[in-house]
Design a protein around this motif. Structure first.
Motif, short mmCIF file in Angstrom:
data_model
loop_
_atom_site.label_atom_id
_atom_site.label_comp_id
_atom_site.label_asym_id
_atom_site.label_seq_id
_atom_site.Cartn_x
_atom_site.Cartn_y
_atom_site.Cartn_z
N HIS A 273 -7.12 64.26 5.62
CA HIS A 273 -5.99 65.11 6.46
C HIS A 273 -5.51 64.17 7.65
O HIS A 273 -4.48 64.58 8.25
CB HIS A 273 -6.42 66.43 6.61
CG HIS A 273 -6.65 67.14 5.77
ND1 HIS A 273 -5.67 67.73 4.63
CD2 HIS A 273 -7.91 67.65 5.04
CE1 HIS A 273 -6.19 68.34 3.74
NE2 HIS A 273 -7.56 68.59 4.08
N HIS B 167 -3.62 78.97 5.03
CA HIS B 167 -2.83 78.40 4.02
C HIS B 167 -3.15 78.96 2.70
O HIS B 167 -4.46 79.21 2.54
CB HIS B 167 -3.28 76.68 4.12
CG HIS B 167 -2.39 75.94 3.12
ND1 HIS B 167 -2.24 76.05 2.09
CD2 HIS B 167 -1.42 75.18 3.48
CE1 HIS B 167 -1.21 74.87 1.39
NE2 HIS B 167 -0.77 74.48 2.50
N SER C 81 3.45 74.94 1.17
CA SER C 81 3.06 74.30 2.33
C SER C 81 2.92 75.28 3.14
O SER C 81 3.77 76.26 3.82
CB SER C 81 4.20 73.47 3.00
OG SER C 81 3.91 72.60 4.22
N ARG D 115 -4.90 72.20 1.41
CA ARG D 115 -3.82 72.52 2.34
C ARG D 115 -3.13 71.11 2.64
O ARG D 115 -3.33 70.24 2.22
CB ARG D 115 -4.68 72.45 3.75
CG ARG D 115 -5.78 73.49 3.81
CD ARG D 115 -6.54 73.55 5.40
NE ARG D 115 -7.40 74.74 5.37
CZ ARG D 115 -8.76 74.75 5.22
NH1 ARG D 115 -9.52 73.34 4.92
NH2 ARG D 115 -9.57 75.67 5.49
N ASP D 116 -1.82 71.71 2.85
CA ASP D 116 -0.35 70.72 2.67
C ASP D 116 0.27 71.06 3.85
O ASP D 116 1.44 71.42 3.43
CB ASP D 116 0.05 70.76 1.12
CG ASP D 116 1.03 69.77 1.07
OD1 ASP D 116 1.06 68.75 1.87
OD2 ASP D 116 1.90 70.01 0.06
N PRO D 117 0.16 70.81 5.07
CA PRO D 117 1.16 71.24 6.09
C PRO D 117 2.24 70.34 6.06
O PRO D 117 3.33 70.58 6.77
CB PRO D 117 -0.11 70.94 7.26
CG PRO D 117 -0.94 69.71 6.95
CD PRO D 117 -1.20 70.23 5.54
N ASP E 268 -2.61 73.93 8.48
CA ASP E 268 -3.75 73.35 8.15
C ASP E 268 -4.81 74.02 8.71
O ASP E 268 -5.87 73.36 9.38
CB ASP E 268 -3.54 71.87 8.79
CG ASP E 268 -4.81 71.18 8.05
OD1 ASP E 268 -5.49 71.53 7.14
OD2 ASP E 268 -4.86 69.79 8.63
#
Length: 219
Positions: free
Chosen positions: A20, A109, A102, A139-141, A105
């Motif tokens: 990340h 999420h 999205s 998790r994909d911020p 993080d």
């Protein structure tokens, strides 16, 4: 039910997304990427529903242009628990090829989504049925992970339901962006049949019984 795990970046990068700390700001982003994720423009927003949203109408805010996917001003947050259910009607027929989800993080999420096809006005009571496809999320911020669909199952979609069934541990779920990639076809319009009604019927055109009135003369 088969749950699909996706751990690779689907935007031209060749590395995994478990790190990340990776910064992809300097990477090349193809111009057509935004066009591919243009299905948000084909959503009938007036009829779209988001169940268990904390504020009415926030659910539609996460369907936005590609260049706004990292915007943190517009988002939807769940209310009573971590679940959310989006009922998404399209203005035509969609062949859905991929989805991006999205959020923050952190524990808010989404961790799992379930996709359902052509079930208008779906409720949480309906989520016990088998979905067309389900995904475990990372998790994909930065909105980089695409989850590819089984296109054969999503080739004629007029209505898509997305069930956020769980998150990464928080009481509530927060989503900033949902991207939908695919192809769109206009809805088929039924031709209007024009009927011409005669102002006065022509006896030659109609089979009718001949009625001859009797005339009585009074002498």
């Amino acid at each position: 039910m088969k749950v699909v795990y996706v751990t690779t970046i689907m935007s031209g990068h060749g590395h995994g997304h478990h790190d990340h700390g990776c910064s992809c700001e300097g990477s090349h982003e193809p111009a057509e990427r935004g066009v591919e994720y243009g299905l948000y423009q084909r959503i009938d927003l007036d009829k779209m529903q988001c169940l268990n949203e904390s504020r009415d109408g926030d659910g539609r805010l996460v369907f936005k242009p590609w260049d706004q996917r990292k915007d943190r001003d517009k988002y939807v947050e769940s209310d009573a628990d971590e679940e959310l259910l989006f009922n998404i009607p399209f203005t035509g027929s969609v062949k859905l090829k991929g989805v991006i989800i999205s959020g923050e993080d952190d524990g808010s999420h989404p961790a799992e989504i379930r996709l359902y096809k052509n079930i208008p006005h779906m409720s949480f009571d309906d989520t016990g049925r088998e979905p067309e496809q389900a995904f475990r999320l990372n998790r994909d911020p930065d909105a980089q992970l695409e989850y590819p669909t089984k296109i054969a199952r999503f080739s004629n979609v007029q209505h898509l339901s997305i069930h956020i069934s769980k998150n990464f541990g928080d009481e509530n779920t927060r989503i900033y962006y949902i991207g939908l990639r695919g192809e769109f076809s206009e809805a088929h319009r039924h031709e209007v049949t024009i009927c011409n009604y005669e102002a006065a019927a022509n006896p030659a055109d109609h089979k009718v019984e001949s009625i001859i009135p009797q005339t009585n003369f009074i002498s």
